[in-house]
Scaffold this motif. Structure first.
Motif, PDB file in Angstrom:
ATOM      1  N   THR A   1       0.831  -1.203   0.000  1.00  0.00           N
ATOM      2  CA  THR A   1       0.000   0.000   0.000  1.00  0.00           C
ATOM      3  C   THR A   1       0.864   1.250   0.000  1.00  0.00           C
ATOM      4  OG1 THR A   1      -1.713  -1.189   1.202  1.00  0.00           O
ATOM      5  CG2 THR A   1      -1.879   1.194   1.208  1.00  0.00           C
ATOM      6  N   GLU A   2       1.936   1.221   0.774  1.00  0.00           N
ATOM      7  CA  GLU A   2       2.829   2.374   0.845  1.00  0.00           C
ATOM      8  C   GLU A   2       3.454   2.663  -0.515  1.00  0.00           C
ATOM      9  OE1 GLU A   2       2.839  -0.195   2.903  1.00  0.00           O
ATOM     10  OE2 GLU A   2       2.892   0.498   4.962  1.00  0.00           O
ATOM     11  N   GLY A   3       3.845   1.615  -1.228  1.00  0.00           N
ATOM     12  CA  GLY A   3       4.455   1.794  -2.543  1.00  0.00           C
ATOM     13  C   GLY A   3       3.502   2.398  -3.543  1.00  0.00           C
ATOM     14  N   ILE A   4       2.279   1.882  -3.574  1.00  0.00           N
ATOM     15  CA  ILE A   4       1.277   2.417  -4.496  1.00  0.00           C
ATOM     16  C   ILE A   4       0.960   3.868  -4.128  1.00  0.00           C
ATOM     17  CG2 ILE A   4      -1.135   2.240  -5.243  1.00  0.00           C
ATOM     18  CD1 ILE A   4      -0.815  -0.819  -4.939  1.00  0.00           C
ATOM     19  N   SER A   5       0.799   4.125  -2.840  1.00  0.00           N
ATOM     20  CA  SER A   5       0.504   5.473  -2.376  1.00  0.00           C
ATOM     21  C   SER A   5       1.625   6.439  -2.764  1.00  0.00           C
ATOM     22  CB  SER A   5       0.309   5.479  -0.865  1.00  0.00           C
ATOM     23  OG  SER A   5       0.046   6.780  -0.403  1.00  0.00           O
ATOM     24  N   HIS A   6       2.850   6.019  -2.596  1.00  0.00           N
ATOM     25  CA  HIS A   6       4.002   6.872  -2.928  1.00  0.00           C
ATOM     26  C   HIS A   6       4.011   7.223  -4.414  1.00  0.00           C
ATOM     27  CE1 HIS A   6       7.999   8.566  -2.950  1.00  0.00           C
ATOM     28  NE2 HIS A   6       8.315   7.726  -3.923  1.00  0.00           N
TER      29      HIS A   6
ATOM     30  N   ARG B   1     -11.639  -1.503   3.586  1.00  0.00           N
ATOM     31  CA  ARG B   1     -10.399  -1.931   4.262  1.00  0.00           C
ATOM     32  C   ARG B   1      -9.179  -1.223   3.671  1.00  0.00           C
ATOM     33  NH1 ARG B   1      -8.810  -8.271   4.966  1.00  0.00           N
ATOM     34  NH2 ARG B   1      -6.820  -7.918   5.971  1.00  0.00           N
ATOM     35  N   ILE B   2      -9.143  -1.098   2.353  1.00  0.00           N
ATOM     36  CA  ILE B   2      -8.046  -0.386   1.699  1.00  0.00           C
ATOM     37  C   ILE B   2      -8.057   1.081   2.111  1.00  0.00           C
ATOM     38  CG2 ILE B   2      -7.144   0.404  -0.534  1.00  0.00           C
ATOM     39  CD1 ILE B   2      -8.314  -2.261  -1.704  1.00  0.00           C
ATOM     40  N   ALA B   3      -9.241   1.695   2.118  1.00  0.00           N
ATOM     41  CA  ALA B   3      -9.365   3.102   2.497  1.00  0.00           C
ATOM     42  C   ALA B   3      -8.869   3.335   3.916  1.00  0.00           C
ATOM     43  CB  ALA B   3     -10.813   3.560   2.354  1.00  0.00           C
ATOM     44  N   ARG B   4      -9.211   2.438   4.823  1.00  0.00           N
ATOM     45  CA  ARG B   4      -8.755   2.587   6.205  1.00  0.00           C
ATOM     46  C   ARG B   4      -7.238   2.437   6.305  1.00  0.00           C
ATOM     47  NH1 ARG B   4     -13.196   2.934   9.290  1.00  0.00           N
ATOM     48  NH2 ARG B   4     -15.105   2.082   8.418  1.00  0.00           N
ATOM     49  N   SER B   5      -6.680   1.526   5.528  1.00  0.00           N
ATOM     50  CA  SER B   5      -5.233   1.332   5.520  1.00  0.00           C
ATOM     51  C   SER B   5      -4.519   2.573   4.988  1.00  0.00           C
ATOM     52  CB  SER B   5      -4.890   0.102   4.670  1.00  0.00           C
ATOM     53  OG  SER B   5      -3.511  -0.060   4.558  1.00  0.00           O
ATOM     54  N   VAL B   6      -5.048   3.137   3.902  1.00  0.00           N
ATOM     55  CA  VAL B   6      -4.447   4.341   3.319  1.00  0.00           C
ATOM     56  C   VAL B   6      -4.619   5.527   4.263  1.00  0.00           C
ATOM     57  CG1 VAL B   6      -4.591   5.998   1.407  1.00  0.00           C
ATOM     58  CG2 VAL B   6      -4.661   3.540   0.946  1.00  0.00           C
ATOM     59  N   ALA B   7      -5.794   5.638   4.877  1.00  0.00           N
ATOM     60  CA  ALA B   7      -6.031   6.733   5.821  1.00  0.00           C
ATOM     61  C   ALA B   7      -5.045   6.660   6.980  1.00  0.00           C
ATOM     62  CB  ALA B   7      -7.461   6.688   6.339  1.00  0.00           C
TER      63      ALA B   7
ATOM     64  N   LEU C   1      -1.674   7.795   5.864  1.00  0.00           N
ATOM     65  CA  LEU C   1      -1.588   9.242   5.685  1.00  0.00           C
ATOM     66  C   LEU C   1      -1.886  10.032   6.951  1.00  0.00           C
ATOM     67  CD1 LEU C   1      -3.325   9.503   2.203  1.00  0.00           C
ATOM     68  CD2 LEU C   1      -0.880   9.456   2.706  1.00  0.00           C
ATOM     69  N   GLY C   2      -2.219   9.325   8.030  1.00  0.00           N
ATOM     70  CA  GLY C   2      -2.495   9.993   9.293  1.00  0.00           C
ATOM     71  C   GLY C   2      -3.861  10.647   9.350  1.00  0.00           C
ATOM     72  N   ALA C   3      -4.808  10.165   8.563  1.00  0.00           N
ATOM     73  CA  ALA C   3      -6.161  10.723   8.554  1.00  0.00           C
ATOM     74  C   ALA C   3      -6.974  10.140   9.700  1.00  0.00           C
ATOM     75  CB  ALA C   3      -6.850  10.432   7.223  1.00  0.00           C
ATOM     76  N   GLU C   4      -7.947  10.901  10.147  1.00  0.00           N
ATOM     77  CA  GLU C   4      -8.849  10.451  11.200  1.00  0.00           C
ATOM     78  C   GLU C   4      -9.952   9.584  10.601  1.00  0.00           C
ATOM     79  OE1 GLU C   4      -8.515  11.101  14.481  1.00  0.00           O
ATOM     80  OE2 GLU C   4      -6.646  12.169  14.045  1.00  0.00           O
ATOM     81  N   GLU C   5     -10.533   8.716  11.414  1.00  0.00           N
ATOM     82  CA  GLU C   5     -11.611   7.823  10.974  1.00  0.00           C
ATOM     83  C   GLU C   5     -12.756   8.584  10.322  1.00  0.00           C
ATOM     84  OE1 GLU C   5     -14.013   4.164  10.950  1.00  0.00           O
ATOM     85  OE2 GLU C   5     -11.925   4.362  11.519  1.00  0.00           O
ATOM     86  N   ASN C   6     -13.172   9.705  10.926  1.00  0.00           N
ATOM     87  CA  ASN C   6     -14.315  10.438  10.385  1.00  0.00           C
ATOM     88  C   ASN C   6     -14.001  11.097   9.044  1.00  0.00           C
ATOM     89  OD1 ASN C   6     -12.669  12.494  11.280  1.00  0.00           O
ATOM     90  ND2 ASN C   6     -14.283  13.608  12.317  1.00  0.00           N
TER      91      ASN C   6
END
Length: 102
Positions: A25-30, A61-67, A70-75
């Motif tokens: 996930t980190e690689g794709i995100s980068h 599940r992917i969205a939560r992993s990416v969030a 990236l340090g995003a909050e659940e909401n």
């Protein structure tokens, strides 16, 4: 298109552990974050298509992993997106206009 092929052939790699395969996930995100905006917008339709192979629960599940990455909050990942808010506003305006005319 690369991601479409990767997801189709190895989607299980993303789900073999709670956070997915280490670095996947980190690689794709980068890669996606490093694209200039115009290039990102050019690949966006293919990117949306690539993620269409996943079920809604897998996308969540992917969205939560990416969030988390990236340090995003659940909401921040569960609130409706701008398109949904605009659609709801348009629907509300349409209903109001229909009632006023009607």
């Amino acid at each position: 298109r690369f991601l479409s092929g990767l997801f189709l052939s190895a989607w299980d790699v993303m789900f073999e552990s709670p956070g997915g395969a280490p670095g996947f996930t980190e690689g794709i995100s980068h890669v996606l974050q490093s694209l200039p905006q115009e290039d990102f917008l050019a690949v966006l339709p293919d990117l949306r298509l690539a993620f269409s192979v996943f079920t809604p629960s897998q996308i969540d599940r992917i969205a939560r992993s990416v969030a988390q990455l990236l340090g995003a909050e659940e909401n921040e990942i569960t609130r409706p997106g701008e398109q949904e808010r605009l659609y709801a506003l348009g629907l509300e305006l349409d209903n109001y206009a229909s009632a006023a005319i009607g």
